[in-house]
Design an enzyme around this catalytic site. Structure first.
Site, PDB file in Angstrom:
ATOM      1  N   MET A 111       4.367  14.256   2.093  1.00 35.28           N
ATOM      2  CA  MET A 111       3.823  14.069   0.742  1.00 35.28           C
ATOM      3  C   MET A 111       2.321  13.769   0.790  1.00 35.28           C
ATOM      4  SD  MET A 111       4.948  11.449  -2.275  1.00 35.28           S
ATOM      5  CE  MET A 111       4.846   9.948  -1.352  1.00 35.28           C
TER       6      MET A 111
ATOM      7  N   GLY B 269       0.114  14.127   3.497  1.00 40.88           N
ATOM      8  CA  GLY B 269      -0.644  15.181   4.183  1.00 40.88           C
ATOM      9  C   GLY B 269      -0.829  16.406   3.299  1.00 40.88           C
TER      10      GLY B 269
ATOM     11  N   SER C  33      -0.096   1.321   5.338  1.00 38.46           N
ATOM     12  CA  SER C  33       0.850   1.102   4.244  1.00 38.46           C
ATOM     13  C   SER C  33       0.721  -0.334   3.774  1.00 38.46           C
ATOM     14  CB  SER C  33       2.260   1.327   4.773  1.00 38.46           C
ATOM     15  OG  SER C  33       3.190   0.709   3.918  1.00 38.46           O
ATOM     16  N   SER C  34       0.998  -0.554   2.498  1.00 42.04           N
ATOM     17  CA  SER C  34       0.894  -1.920   1.975  1.00 42.04           C
ATOM     18  C   SER C  34       1.987  -2.825   2.548  1.00 42.04           C
ATOM     19  CB  SER C  34       0.972  -1.913   0.450  1.00 42.04           C
ATOM     20  OG  SER C  34       2.177  -1.326   0.039  1.00 42.04           O
ATOM     21  N   CYS C  35       3.021  -2.245   3.159  1.00 40.27           N
ATOM     22  CA  CYS C  35       4.102  -3.108   3.695  1.00 40.27           C
ATOM     23  C   CYS C  35       3.682  -3.806   4.985  1.00 40.27           C
ATOM     24  CB  CYS C  35       5.396  -2.337   3.877  1.00 40.27           C
ATOM     25  SG  CYS C  35       5.348  -1.186   5.229  1.00 40.27           S
TER      26      CYS C  35
ATOM     27  N   TYR D  29       8.496  -0.605  10.794  1.00 43.43           N
ATOM     28  CA  TYR D  29       7.448   0.307  10.341  1.00 43.43           C
ATOM     29  C   TYR D  29       6.124  -0.448  10.228  1.00 43.43           C
ATOM     30  CZ  TYR D  29       5.161   3.550   7.066  1.00 43.43           C
ATOM     31  OH  TYR D  29       4.293   4.417   6.446  1.00 43.43           O
TER      32      TYR D  29
ATOM     33  N   LYS E 113       2.473   0.255  11.988  1.00 40.34           N
ATOM     34  CA  LYS E 113       1.264   0.537  11.205  1.00 40.34           C
ATOM     35  C   LYS E 113       0.163  -0.494  11.472  1.00 40.34           C
ATOM     36  CE  LYS E 113       2.203   4.360   9.070  1.00 40.34           C
ATOM     37  NZ  LYS E 113       1.333   5.539   9.190  1.00 40.34           N
TER      38      LYS E 113
ATOM     39  N   PRO F  21      -2.454   2.444   1.602  1.00 39.43           N
ATOM     40  CA  PRO F  21      -1.966   2.796   0.265  1.00 39.43           C
ATOM     41  C   PRO F  21      -0.845   1.885  -0.196  1.00 39.43           C
ATOM     42  CG  PRO F  21      -1.572   4.587   1.847  1.00 39.43           C
ATOM     43  CD  PRO F  21      -1.965   3.368   2.627  1.00 39.43           C
ATOM     44  N   THR F  22      -0.790   1.654  -1.486  1.00 36.73           N
ATOM     45  CA  THR F  22       0.335   0.976  -2.093  1.00 36.73           C
ATOM     46  C   THR F  22       1.515   1.952  -2.146  1.00 36.73           C
ATOM     47  OG1 THR F  22       0.905  -0.393  -3.975  1.00 36.73           O
ATOM     48  CG2 THR F  22      -0.232   1.649  -4.484  1.00 36.73           C
TER      49      THR F  22
ATOM     50  N   LEU G 178       3.633   4.963  -2.950  1.00 31.72           N
ATOM     51  CA  LEU G 178       3.155   6.267  -3.409  1.00 31.72           C
ATOM     52  C   LEU G 178       4.278   7.069  -4.036  1.00 31.72           C
ATOM     53  CD1 LEU G 178       1.173   7.158  -0.179  1.00 31.72           C
ATOM     54  CD2 LEU G 178       0.197   6.417  -2.365  1.00 31.72           C
TER      55      LEU G 178
ATOM     56  N   HIS H 163      12.247   6.461  -1.380  1.00 32.58           N
ATOM     57  CA  HIS H 163      11.718   5.287  -2.064  1.00 32.58           C
ATOM     58  C   HIS H 163      12.235   5.273  -3.508  1.00 32.58           C
ATOM     59  CE1 HIS H 163       8.851   5.202   1.333  1.00 32.58           C
ATOM     60  NE2 HIS H 163       9.007   3.904   1.162  1.00 32.58           N
TER      61      HIS H 163
ATOM     62  N   LYS I  88      18.700  10.090  -9.579  1.00 39.05           N
ATOM     63  CA  LYS I  88      19.889   9.490 -10.210  1.00 39.05           C
ATOM     64  C   LYS I  88      19.888   9.744 -11.720  1.00 39.05           C
ATOM     65  CE  LYS I  88      20.398   5.599  -6.997  1.00 39.05           C
ATOM     66  NZ  LYS I  88      20.307   4.136  -6.934  1.00 39.05           N
TER      67      LYS I  88
ATOM     68  N   ARG J 134       6.448  -3.771  -8.294  1.00 36.27           N
ATOM     69  CA  ARG J 134       5.765  -2.840  -7.396  1.00 36.27           C
ATOM     70  C   ARG J 134       4.635  -2.140  -8.150  1.00 36.27           C
ATOM     71  NH1 ARG J 134       8.601  -5.204  -4.479  1.00 36.27           N
ATOM     72  NH2 ARG J 134      10.034  -4.442  -2.861  1.00 36.27           N
TER      73      ARG J 134
HETATM   74  P1  GDP Z   1       9.889  -1.108  -0.776  1.00 38.51           P
HETATM   75  O1  GDP Z   1       8.729  -1.114  -1.719  1.00 38.51           O
HETATM   76  O2  GDP Z   1       9.487  -1.089   0.662  1.00 38.51           O
HETATM   77  O3  GDP Z   1      10.846  -2.253  -1.077  1.00 38.51           O
HETATM   78  O4  GDP Z   1      10.690   0.266  -0.937  1.00 38.51           O
HETATM   79  P2  GDP Z   1      11.561   1.023  -2.019  1.00 38.51           P
HETATM   80  O5  GDP Z   1      10.701   1.948  -2.817  1.00 38.51           O
HETATM   81  O6  GDP Z   1      12.695   1.666  -1.284  1.00 38.51           O
HETATM   82  O7  GDP Z   1      12.181  -0.083  -2.992  1.00 38.51           O
HETATM   83  C1  GDP Z   1      11.432  -0.710  -3.988  1.00 38.51           C
HETATM   84  C2  GDP Z   1      12.336  -1.546  -4.870  1.00 38.51           C
HETATM   85  O8  GDP Z   1      13.130  -0.669  -5.695  1.00 38.51           O
HETATM   86  C3  GDP Z   1      13.331  -2.430  -4.125  1.00 38.51           C
HETATM   87  O9  GDP Z   1      13.443  -3.666  -4.818  1.00 38.51           O
HETATM   88  C4  GDP Z   1      14.643  -1.638  -4.258  1.00 38.51           C
HETATM   89  O10 GDP Z   1      15.796  -2.470  -4.167  1.00 38.51           O
HETATM   90  C5  GDP Z   1      14.480  -1.083  -5.662  1.00 38.51           C
HETATM   91  N1  GDP Z   1      15.362   0.055  -5.967  1.00 38.51           N
HETATM   92  C6  GDP Z   1      16.143   0.156  -7.071  1.00 38.51           C
HETATM   93  N2  GDP Z   1      16.899   1.269  -7.028  1.00 38.51           N
HETATM   94  C7  GDP Z   1      16.581   1.908  -5.882  1.00 38.51           C
HETATM   95  C8  GDP Z   1      17.034   3.116  -5.278  1.00 38.51           C
HETATM   96  O11 GDP Z   1      17.906   3.827  -5.789  1.00 38.51           O
HETATM   97  N3  GDP Z   1      16.450   3.467  -4.099  1.00 38.51           N
HETATM   98  C9  GDP Z   1      15.487   2.701  -3.508  1.00 38.51           C
HETATM   99  N4  GDP Z   1      14.947   3.117  -2.354  1.00 38.51           N
HETATM  100  N5  GDP Z   1      15.060   1.527  -4.035  1.00 38.51           N
HETATM  101  C10 GDP Z   1      15.593   1.138  -5.207  1.00 38.51           C
END
Ligand code: GDP
Length: 315
Positions: free
Chosen positions: A17, A19, A109-111, A138, A142, A165-166, A168, A181, A189, A211
């Protein structure tokens, strides 16, 4: 000022995504973009990477290659997230140094910041506290990448910089529910619930974590800007400076997708870190601000998903 026009620019990780967004952005720069496929060179293989760099002589490298994934993938595939990313970084950063690459932009990454870092998170928060356990593998890889850039600058004077980056989102994101993510996951969904006429869709966690989301085309623009204007050891955060709760994000995605059913929060799934908002004042003082509004960005990402990814089932 680093001149990009007329130079040879390698985008490592051009199929991902980030690159692919950098490749699109570089089309306006009048440079020669170099890419190499996974079949040709395994980016974890230091010797193969060094040989490829020596043969192709890039002046500028964007290091956007990484093994990435959402909260579940990070938690269940720790060895891959740690090993792959360490191997890719050491191969490319050391290879770039050996071949005399003039500038390298490492994508972090921000993590990498501590789980309970003061918000908004400043670059100086790096390594001041414990990491979020779900993505620590991860994050450690990083952090090592940032420190490699700092070490090669300190010891050899290499002009290698890091961008943090925060969260993305955008076209070419991974919409596979087991690895994605939150934005692509909720988009898929909501789309599938709409198509099936389902009364509700599932959202992981409590919906309370906050977030910040940056469109990948904005990030690519920031990376090109920083390649041109910034030279220093400190990583530079890239974000919008605005965050929202996952619950509000889920509602916004439902609006964009056109799903009118209920949200069901599955609290057996992890929330992850309670809040992640970057302090973007360093980037702003270097002359860059995000432009793509979240709802607009979600709409174009949804259009891309409908055209490219909606038919494909999760692996
Ligand atoms: P993070 O920012 O490293 O925690 O990564 P994610 O983007 O996977 O998750 C962000 C937040 O969204 C977390 O609190 C997840 O629990 C929430 N979340 C809610 N529904 C979903 C889902 O269907 N997939 C993922 N990946 N995260 C979800």
């Amino acid at each position: 000022m680093f001149q990009i026009a007329g130079r040879r620019v390698w985008v490592a990780g051009h199929r991902g995504m980030v690159g692919s967004a950098i490749v699109r952005r570089l089309e306006r720069e009048g440079c020669e973009v170099l890419t190499v496929s996974r079949g040709e060179v395994d980016l974890r293989d230091a010797q193969a990477v060094a040989a490829w760099i020596a043969a192709n002589r890039p002046n500028l490298v964007f290091l956007a290659a990484a093994t990435v994934g959402g909260i579940l993938a990070n938690d269940t595939r720790p060895a891959e997230f740690l090993y792959d990313n360490l191997a890719i970084e050491t191969a490319i950063i050391h290879g770039a140094h050996r071949a005399g690459v003039e500038k390298l932009v490492f994508l972090g990454s921000s993590c990498i910041y501590p789980k309970f870092a003061e918000q908004p998170i400043r670059e100086s928060a790096l390594m001041t506290g414990a990491l979020e356990p779900t993505n620590q593998w991860y994050a450690i890889a990083k952090i090592a990448g940032v420190m490699l850039c700092q070490a090669y600058r300190a010891q050899y004077g290499a002009d290698f910089i890091s961008v943090m980056p925060t969260n993305l989102y955008g076209p070419h994101d991974n919409f596979d529910l087991a690895a994605s993510h939150v934005i692509p996951a909720l988009m898929r969904k909501a789309h599938e619930a709409k198509v099936a006429g389902a009364p509700a869709m599932g959202v992981w966690g409590t919906g309370a974590p906050r977030r910040e989301f940056l469109h990948v085309d904005d990030l690519a623009d920031a990376c090109v800007h920083l390649a041109r204007v910034y030279s220093g050891p400190d990583p530079i955060n890239a974000g919008t400076g605005v965050d929202l709760p996952i619950k509000d994000l889920a509602q916004l995605i439902c609006k964009v997708v056109g799903f009118q059913g209920r949200l069901e929060f599955d609290t057996s799934k992890p929330d992850g870190t309670p809040r992640k908002l970057l302090d973007v004042s360093a980037l702003q003082s270097l002359g860059w601000t995000a432009r793509i509004d979240l709802e607009d960005g979600l709409r174009t990402t949804y259009d891309w998903f409908v055209q490219n990814g909606a038919g494909r089932r999760a692996a």
